[in-house]
Enzyme design. Structure first.
Site, mmCIF file in Angstrom:
data_model
loop_
_atom_site.group_PDB
_atom_site.id
_atom_site.type_symbol
_atom_site.label_atom_id
_atom_site.label_comp_id
_atom_site.label_asym_id
_atom_site.label_seq_id
_atom_site.Cartn_x
_atom_site.Cartn_y
_atom_site.Cartn_z
ATOM 1 N N HIS A 378 54.584 46.608 54.140
ATOM 2 C CA HIS A 378 53.849 46.829 52.884
ATOM 3 C C HIS A 378 52.336 46.775 53.023
ATOM 4 O O HIS A 378 51.640 46.916 52.021
ATOM 5 C CB HIS A 378 54.264 45.790 51.837
ATOM 6 C CG HIS A 378 55.573 46.097 51.179
ATOM 7 N ND1 HIS A 378 55.682 46.949 50.106
ATOM 8 C CD2 HIS A 378 56.829 45.660 51.442
ATOM 9 C CE1 HIS A 378 56.951 47.026 49.740
ATOM 10 N NE2 HIS A 378 57.666 46.262 50.530
ATOM 11 N N LYS A 569 45.201 45.738 38.225
ATOM 12 C CA LYS A 569 45.907 45.426 39.476
ATOM 13 C C LYS A 569 45.374 44.077 39.941
ATOM 14 O O LYS A 569 44.448 43.537 39.343
ATOM 15 C CB LYS A 569 45.663 46.508 40.540
ATOM 16 C CG LYS A 569 44.199 46.930 40.694
ATOM 17 C CD LYS A 569 44.045 48.067 41.679
ATOM 18 C CE LYS A 569 44.336 49.428 41.132
ATOM 19 N NZ LYS A 569 45.586 50.040 41.274
ATOM 20 N N ARG A 570 45.960 43.527 41.014
ATOM 21 C CA ARG A 570 45.417 42.277 41.534
ATOM 22 C C ARG A 570 43.936 42.456 41.876
ATOM 23 O O ARG A 570 43.508 43.529 42.294
ATOM 24 C CB ARG A 570 46.205 41.835 42.778
ATOM 25 C CG ARG A 570 47.545 41.205 42.454
ATOM 26 C CD ARG A 570 47.423 39.961 41.584
ATOM 27 N NE ARG A 570 46.890 38.818 42.296
ATOM 28 C CZ ARG A 570 47.627 37.800 42.732
ATOM 29 N NH1 ARG A 570 48.906 37.746 42.517
ATOM 30 N NH2 ARG A 570 47.040 36.796 43.369
ATOM 31 N N LYS A 575 40.562 46.664 46.659
ATOM 32 C CA LYS A 575 40.874 47.493 45.478
ATOM 33 C C LYS A 575 39.598 47.918 44.734
ATOM 34 O O LYS A 575 39.635 48.707 43.810
ATOM 35 C CB LYS A 575 41.844 46.755 44.551
ATOM 36 C CG LYS A 575 43.229 46.557 45.197
ATOM 37 C CD LYS A 575 44.184 45.811 44.286
ATOM 38 C CE LYS A 575 45.491 45.429 44.953
ATOM 39 N NZ LYS A 575 46.453 46.544 45.036
ATOM 40 N N THR A 677 51.861 51.504 42.975
ATOM 41 C CA THR A 677 52.894 52.029 42.053
ATOM 42 C C THR A 677 52.329 52.109 40.640
ATOM 43 O O THR A 677 52.826 52.866 39.821
ATOM 44 C CB THR A 677 54.160 51.155 42.064
ATOM 45 O OG1 THR A 677 53.778 49.784 41.964
ATOM 46 C CG2 THR A 677 54.973 51.364 43.321
ATOM 47 N N LYS A 681 52.802 54.947 37.430
ATOM 48 C CA LYS A 681 53.096 54.621 36.020
ATOM 49 C C LYS A 681 52.101 55.325 35.103
ATOM 50 O O LYS A 681 52.468 55.870 34.061
ATOM 51 C CB LYS A 681 53.051 53.103 35.806
ATOM 52 C CG LYS A 681 54.175 52.374 36.525
ATOM 53 C CD LYS A 681 53.906 50.877 36.696
ATOM 54 C CE LYS A 681 54.893 50.305 37.708
ATOM 55 N NZ LYS A 681 54.520 48.969 38.183
#
Length: 843
Positions: A378, A569-570, A575, A677, A681
């Protein structure tokens, strides 16, 4: 402004279309009242809203149980190959609405609850999220369970029943504060304790090599108590099981140590054993080498493998007598999928059982183990890879360390034979890393002990082969596969966006709910004015509804006509929430410079949790809230720009914000996000993506056409070239005036007047230690955001791109992902067989 209809009112207006038999309404009402009076309230005269929620949950559960029992009987009769999905995280969210959707009960329950004078949506809000995961990895596991049941696979999810899930996030004076998530305090109506299947798990002790074989002795025993949760497929009467283990101390736990009479201390000491399942480690993409975490990893593996072998040996329903004693057929009947390296101990544990307990020959045991296990990788971030100190292993799991050494020796002998004299390669491929602190490299163990290794998006799987596990790929290329992640369209469209689901069903029917590729049919409606209008209307209603929610939660007036620009998101440097912050500041400065100039209004929403020990992530949250304080209170700005930090982002909040979003921020540095993911969505729910060519964004752009996303920034090869040349942040800072202004404002205390040095660490990191090259993509990002504004001013063209995105999102169904796992890794075929419901006698 008209108050938007609630989902419940909307469902009332929608023709039932045979989706749910309303004949059930009287039965549901009767069952609800029975549970309310006899199961719950009993000796109290007055029921609370929580009692109503529990009464409804029990009513819906009644519809599950018969199907659940029948599914398990069916599996025992047919004896198919069983799939075991091992994950230390299952981020399930809420269960009530999902179960109603999958069983086709939603309209019946809605009507029954309405007739009783209650509101279904209000009852749904009472349910606690089951937050047994950190982010993408745990939510993926939840989507996979839904798809495995929907595809009729005999599948089981195995994990830990954490007493406390991911912490609740509170924002206090702009800072994140963590609170324990006591999600079980009112009980959990969806789980069933199964004490009759309780199993022992051993720790510590020592290893005896005797003439009768190897014995692991003088161990400490902890009991694993299983709790089962039903997992219904979509309208096929299949109900699979998620089994989560809870740690219990045995009754004699430590009592002998206290035989001097300190009985009270001995009983209090039971906590040490039971701590194993107390709390989820709140790290995402970061390895923390704590002994308790290693205990959790072995605990779930040891209990699960005993369960798997019991089920393999006794194939008759409800029977515990061994029927199979030979393990030759084990890989034909059992597939074990390791969700990341967390359950990697399955490999040495399976070897221990085969060799020490079942007295199997080593080579045979190894062949069976490899054919049974498969590993999903992952992440490629080095700080996320699990590398356990050998000394910790030796103390906690001495026999497993011996087995790992033996596995490694045979593996290195094989490598040396293929690549004679290549000492460096041996060092890179060893499971044991030498150095100041010898470590066990769990990813290397997983690759050696599995017959299949997969990444989770095409670009990620290529990086796995070309860099991080290049040596292994060169040796066994046939092992490596790609399985691009997916999401379940039941939760992420029908449940969270009933308005959009309905508009789609009107045009193409409802078969797309189990075959998402049918959304392609919507391409013929891209220029259909009525469809464009309907899609835009649904989005506007979702935005109005979410605006009302935000105003209530945050006391900030939201402009529902503004672009809803969402980044959830986290919180992690890779990110790049900081890149988003720089854009907000740039927009703010532009409005301040020329307040009369017209601009497209924006509401920027950023949400996500920071790991409690991750200083920079917590600073990023503080910066976002500080920027919000300045922007939202500046009279020059008005409603043209608003910044909201979405507190306590979780599954149930995602279900509200995603359908209301216009713009989805997926802006990680190319080559760092394995898949994502959330991006899928947003695409399915009609938001346009602004993103880099990273993770699944690449495949989304391929499916929908790059011109229908806002793609910007460096590609993987550009990042690699920059790494070789060296990244110099200062060069961008000095060359781009707007960037310099924004960075100077952060550093000078413009956003933190009470504490001017507050964000010095953030600026220092961006200028001198930024692994993720925020400044390098700044210009391209600002330019892409300009294109967003331009397109948003043309609502018809914007909506046409939205429709193209929705129509091309079919690939990103977890049903497609799981079908590929089933055929290409597990060697099973999805089944369209509909098990007869409990009220129809079996043949």
């Amino acid at each position: 402004m008209a108050v938007p209809l609630t989902d419940s009112e909307k469902r009332k207006q929608i023709s039932v279309r045979g989706i749910a038999g309303l004949g059930d309404v009287a039965e549901i009402r009767k069952s609800f009242n029975r549970h309310l009076h006899f199961t719950l309230v009993k000796d109290r005269n007055v029921a609370t809203p929580r009692d109503y929620y529990f009464a409804l949950a029990h009513t819906v559960r009644d519809h599950l149980v018969g199907r659940w029992i029948r599914t398990q009987q069916y599996y025992y009769e047919k004896d198919p190959k069983r799939i075991y999905y091992l994950s230390l995280e299952f981020y399930m969210g809420r269960t009530l609405q999902n179960t109603m959707v999958n069983l086709g009960l939603q309209n019946g329950c809605d009507e029954a609850i309405y007739q009783l004078g209650l509101d279904l949506e209000e009852l749904e809000e009472i349910e606690e999220d089951a937050g047994l995961g950190n982010g993408g990895l745990g939510r993926l596991a939840a989507c996979f369970l839904d798809s495995m049941a929907t595809l009729g696979l005999a599948a089981y999810g195995y994990g830990i029943r954490y007493e406390f899930g991911i912490f609740n996030q509170k924002i206090v004076n702009g800072w994140q504060v963590e609170e324990a998530d006591d999600w079980l305090r009112y009980g959990n109506p969806w789980e069933k304790a199964r004490p009759e299947y309780m199993l022992p798990v051993h720790f510590y002790g020592r290893v005896d090599h005797t003439p009768d074989g190897v014995k692991w002795v003088d161990t400490q025993v902890v009991l694993a108590m299983p709790y089962d949760t039903p997992v219904p497929g979509y309208r096929n009467n299949t109900v699979n099981t998620m089994r989560l283990w809870s740690a219990k101390a045995p009754n004699d736990f430590n009592l002998e140590e206290f035989n001097v009479g300190d009985y009270i201390e001995a009983v209090l000491d039971r906590n040490l054993a039971e701590n194993i399942s107390r709390v989820l480690y709140p790290n995402d993409n970061f390895f923390e080498g704590k002994e308790l975490r290693l205990k959790q990893e072995y605990f779930v593996v040891a209990a699960t493998l005993q369960d798997i072998i019991r089920r393999f040996k006794s194939s008759k329903f409800g029977c515990r007598d061994p029927v199979r004693t030979c393990f030759e057929t084990f890989p034909d009947k059992v597939a074990i999928q390791l969700n990341d390296t967390h359950p990697a101990l399955s490999i040495p544990e399976l070897m221990r059982i085969f060799v020490d307990v079942e007295k199997m020959d080593w080579d045979k045991a190894w062949e069976i183990t490899k054919r049974t296990c498969a590993y999903t990788n992952h992440t490629v971030l080095p700080e996320a890879l699990e590398r356990w100190p050998v000394s910790m292993f030796e103390k906690l799991l001495p026999r497993h360390l011996e087995i790992i050494y033996a596995i490694n020796q045979k593996h290195l002998d094989h490598v040396a034979a293929l690549f004679p004299g290549d000492i460096d390669r041996l060092r890179r491929m060893s499971v044991i890393e030498e150095g100041d602190c010898k470590r066990v490299n769990m990813a290397n163990l997983c690759i050696i002990g599995s017959h299949a290794v997969n990444g989770v998006a095409r670009i990620h799987s290529e990086i796995v082969k070309s860099s991080i596990f290049k040596d292994f790929y060169e040796m066994e290329p046939e092992k490596f596969q790609n399985k691009t992640n997916g999401i379940t369209p039941r939760r992420w469209l029908v449940l969270c966006n009933p308005g959009l689901s309905d508009v789609i069903v009107e045009r193409i029917g409802e078969d797309f709910l189990t075959d998402l590729s049918q959304l392609k049919k919507l391409l013929s409606f891209v220029n259909d004015e009525a469809f464009i209008r309907d899609v835009a209307k649904v989005k506007q209603e979702n935005k109005q509804k979410f605006s009302a929610y935000l105003e209530k939660q945050y006391k900030v007036k939201i402009n529902p006509a503004s672009i809803f620009d969402v980044h959830v998101k986290r919180i992690h440097e890779y990110k790049r929430q900081l890149l988003n912050c720089l854009h907000i500041i740039t927009l703010y400065n532009r409005i301040r410079r020329d307040p009369k100039k017209s601009c497209v209004p924006r509401t920027v929403m950023i949400g996500g949790k920071a790991a409690p020990g991750y200083h920079m992530a917590k600073m990023i949250i503080r910066l976002i809230t500080a920027i919000g304080d300045v922007v939202n209170n500046d009279p020059y700005i008005g409603d043209r720009l608003k910044v909201i930090f979405l507190e306590n982002y979780r599954v149930s909040l995602a279900e509200k914000v995603i359908p209301a979003s216009d713009l989805s921020e997926q802006i990680s540095t190319a080559g760092t996000e394995a898949s994502g993911t959330g991006n899928m969505k947003f695409m399915l729910n009609g938001a346009l993506t602004i993103g880099t060519m990273d993770g699944a964004n690449v495949e989304m752009a391929e499916e929908a056409g790059e011109e229908n996303l806002f793609i910007f920034g460096m590609r993987v090869e550009d990042v690699e070239a920059m790494d070789k040349k060296g990244y110099n942040a200062k060069e961008y800072y000095e060359r781009i005036p707007e960037l310099k202004q924004a960075v100077d404002q952060i550093g000078s205390g413009f956003f933190s007047p009470d504490d001017p040095g507050c964000f010095r660490d953030v600026v220092d990191m961006l200028m001198y230690h930024d692994r993720f090259k925020v400044f390098a993509d700044y210009e391209a990002y600002i330019k892409a955001q300009g294109q967003v504004d331009k397109l948003y001013m043309n609502p018809r063209e914007w909506t046409k791109k939205v429709i193209k995105n929705i129509a091309c999102s079919g690939k990103f169904s977890s049903d497609r992902t799981i079908t590929e796992y089933a055929r290409e890794i597990w060697g099973v075929e999805p089944s369209a067989v509909k098990i007869p419901p409990p009220n129809i006698p079996r043949e």
